[in-house]
Design an enzyme around this catalytic site. Structure first.
Site, PDB file in Angstrom:
ATOM      1  N   ARG A  71       0.812  -1.224   0.000  1.00 29.47           N
ATOM      2  CA  ARG A  71       0.000   0.000   0.000  1.00 29.47           C
ATOM      3  C   ARG A  71       0.841   1.269   0.000  1.00 29.47           C
ATOM      4  O   ARG A  71       0.329   2.356  -0.223  1.00 29.47           O
ATOM      5  CB  ARG A  71      -0.961  -0.028   1.201  1.00 29.47           C
ATOM      6  CG  ARG A  71      -1.913  -1.178   1.065  1.00 29.47           C
ATOM      7  CD  ARG A  71      -3.131  -1.113   1.958  1.00 29.47           C
ATOM      8  NE  ARG A  71      -3.919  -2.293   1.648  1.00 29.47           N
ATOM      9  CZ  ARG A  71      -3.862  -3.454   2.308  1.00 29.47           C
ATOM     10  NH1 ARG A  71      -3.108  -3.559   3.377  1.00 29.47           N
ATOM     11  NH2 ARG A  71      -4.559  -4.489   1.918  1.00 29.47           N
TER      12      ARG A  71
ATOM     13  N   HIS B 196       0.023   5.402  -1.247  1.00 23.16           N
ATOM     14  CA  HIS B 196       0.174   6.512  -0.312  1.00 23.16           C
ATOM     15  C   HIS B 196       1.347   7.415  -0.683  1.00 23.16           C
ATOM     16  O   HIS B 196       1.354   8.592  -0.318  1.00 23.16           O
ATOM     17  CB  HIS B 196       0.349   5.976   1.109  1.00 23.16           C
ATOM     18  CG  HIS B 196      -0.913   5.418   1.684  1.00 23.16           C
ATOM     19  ND1 HIS B 196      -1.687   6.102   2.601  1.00 23.16           N
ATOM     20  CD2 HIS B 196      -1.558   4.248   1.464  1.00 23.16           C
ATOM     21  CE1 HIS B 196      -2.744   5.376   2.918  1.00 23.16           C
ATOM     22  NE2 HIS B 196      -2.693   4.246   2.244  1.00 23.16           N
TER      23      HIS B 196
ATOM     24  N   ASN C 104      -2.674   8.081   7.317  1.00 17.99           N
ATOM     25  CA  ASN C 104      -1.503   7.224   7.499  1.00 17.99           C
ATOM     26  C   ASN C 104      -1.253   6.828   8.951  1.00 17.99           C
ATOM     27  O   ASN C 104      -0.814   5.714   9.233  1.00 17.99           O
ATOM     28  CB  ASN C 104      -0.253   7.911   6.957  1.00 17.99           C
ATOM     29  CG  ASN C 104      -0.333   8.198   5.477  1.00 17.99           C
ATOM     30  OD1 ASN C 104      -1.163   7.632   4.770  1.00 17.99           O
ATOM     31  ND2 ASN C 104       0.523   9.076   4.989  1.00 17.99           N
TER      32      ASN C 104
ATOM     33  N   HIS D  58      -6.796  -4.622  -1.887  1.00 21.01           N
ATOM     34  CA  HIS D  58      -7.337  -5.036  -0.588  1.00 21.01           C
ATOM     35  C   HIS D  58      -7.634  -6.539  -0.576  1.00 21.01           C
ATOM     36  O   HIS D  58      -8.235  -7.045   0.376  1.00 21.01           O
ATOM     37  CB  HIS D  58      -8.598  -4.238  -0.261  1.00 21.01           C
ATOM     38  CG  HIS D  58      -8.309  -2.829   0.162  1.00 21.01           C
ATOM     39  ND1 HIS D  58      -9.294  -1.899   0.405  1.00 21.01           N
ATOM     40  CD2 HIS D  58      -7.136  -2.187   0.378  1.00 21.01           C
ATOM     41  CE1 HIS D  58      -8.750  -0.754   0.751  1.00 21.01           C
ATOM     42  NE2 HIS D  58      -7.436  -0.908   0.746  1.00 21.01           N
TER      43      HIS D  58
END
Length: 328
Positions: free
Chosen positions: A58, A62, A90, A189
């Site tokens: 991930r 980000h 975060n 996911h």
């Protein structure tokens, strides 16, 4: 040469480097074992703690959405800079930074000052997918690491778990990522876990109604409420889909069945524009894998226009001396 002029030239030189064309063979001569080293460390991380590779995967999202793929999110706070690790989306969420530290240490032993942390994120995200049963692909490399981070930018850009599909479509569109890209990338996911913190409102007070999200399948809602009762430690985690250690298309099957963990997941099925891709990927894993690779490559091409370097330590800039730069 006047010192100030030299600084201007150096800044221009480094800025140009961020626009260098990315290519698969970037480290072929300077660090030919780079990708092998990254995958080896990721394999060990997977054995040590399976969830860690999902966490590292991930990082690409980000990092790349906040001023381009430049490893800014890996920088620790300093007395003069608030980094992105403590940004709203975060803090207490991103984890396993030590895996990237391990990759960087291994690369620095083999090829000191050569491989950027930004490229490590891209390679590690790919490896997280491939090592857990998903597709493998050739990544494009040649990024520089940022000299700074901006918590404010991350707060303004990154979506929350409460986001709906309409908001996500608008956000991804700003980066020339299509609705199909959005749905496929949400499929990351397929592995990993989410915190109770991210779903308490949809279990008990969706849209301020004082009731749970009606899109949650009743038996699944009962399971989530047992995992996350009102008084729970909100850092307790639950699986993001029914096969959290296997990268497959189960995530989409769960959305069709009303078993999405996050609101931002389930809304992909309840929203008309995204539903057709959820249905497609739930039936055709090959189509999902193909779309995922396309989306990850497009996201990885988001470049920074800021000065950069090759960090020796992914958590901190090198200081006044820029270790490595290259021209386009």
């Amino acid at each position: 040469m006047h010192p100030l002029f030299a600084v201007v030239l150096l800044t221009l030189h480094i800025t140009m480097a961020t626009a260098a064309q990315l290519r698969p063979d970037f480290y072929l001569e300077t660090c030919p074992e780079a990708e092998f080293i990254v995958r080896d460390v990721m394999k060990k991380a997977l054995i040590r703690e399976p969830r860690s590779v999902a966490s590292v995967m991930r990082f690409q999202f980000h990092d790349c959405f906040v001023n381009g793929c430049d490893a800014s999110m890996l920088l620790d706070d300093t007395p003069t800079m608030l980094g992105e690790k403590e940004a709203l989306s975060n803090v207490n969420s991103l984890r396993s930074f030590e895996v990237i530290d391990g990759v960087k240490e291994a690369l620095e032993r083999a090829c000191p000052g050569v491989v950027s942390c930004a490229d490590i994120i891209i390679m590690a995200a790919r490896d997280a997918v491939a090592l857990t049963g998903g597709p493998d692909w050739e990544v494009r490399l040649g990024r520089l690491d940022s000299l700074t981070a901006r918590q404010e930018d991350s707060n303004e850009i990154m979506p929350s778990p409460r986001s709906n599909a309409s908001l996500l479509i608008d956000l991804f569109g700003k980066y020339n990522l299509s609705v199909k890209d959005l749905v496929a990338l949400s499929g990351t996911h397929s592995i990993g876990q989410g915190r109770c913190f991210s779903i308490m409102y949809r279990l008990y007070n969706q849209s301020g109604t004082g009731r749970p999200d009606p899109a949650i399948e009743p038996k699944f809602r009962e399971k989530l409420q047992k995992l996350c009762p009102p008084n729970v430690d909100q850092n307790v985690t639950g699986d993001l889909d029914a096969t959290p250690r296997l990268f497959d298309n189960q995530y989409f099957k769960d959305l069709v069945a009303g078993r999405g963990f996050l609101n931002s997941d389930q809304t992909l099925f309840t929203f008309t524009q995204t539903r057709k891709f959820v249905e497609l990927f739930s039936k055709d894993e090959t189509a999902f894998f193909k779309a995922l690779v396309e989306g990850m490559l497009k996201m990885g091409d988001l470049q920074s226009n800021r000065p950069g370097e090759i960090r020796r330590n992914c958590r901190a800039v090198n200081g006044r001396h820029v270790n490595t730069v290259w021209e386009s």
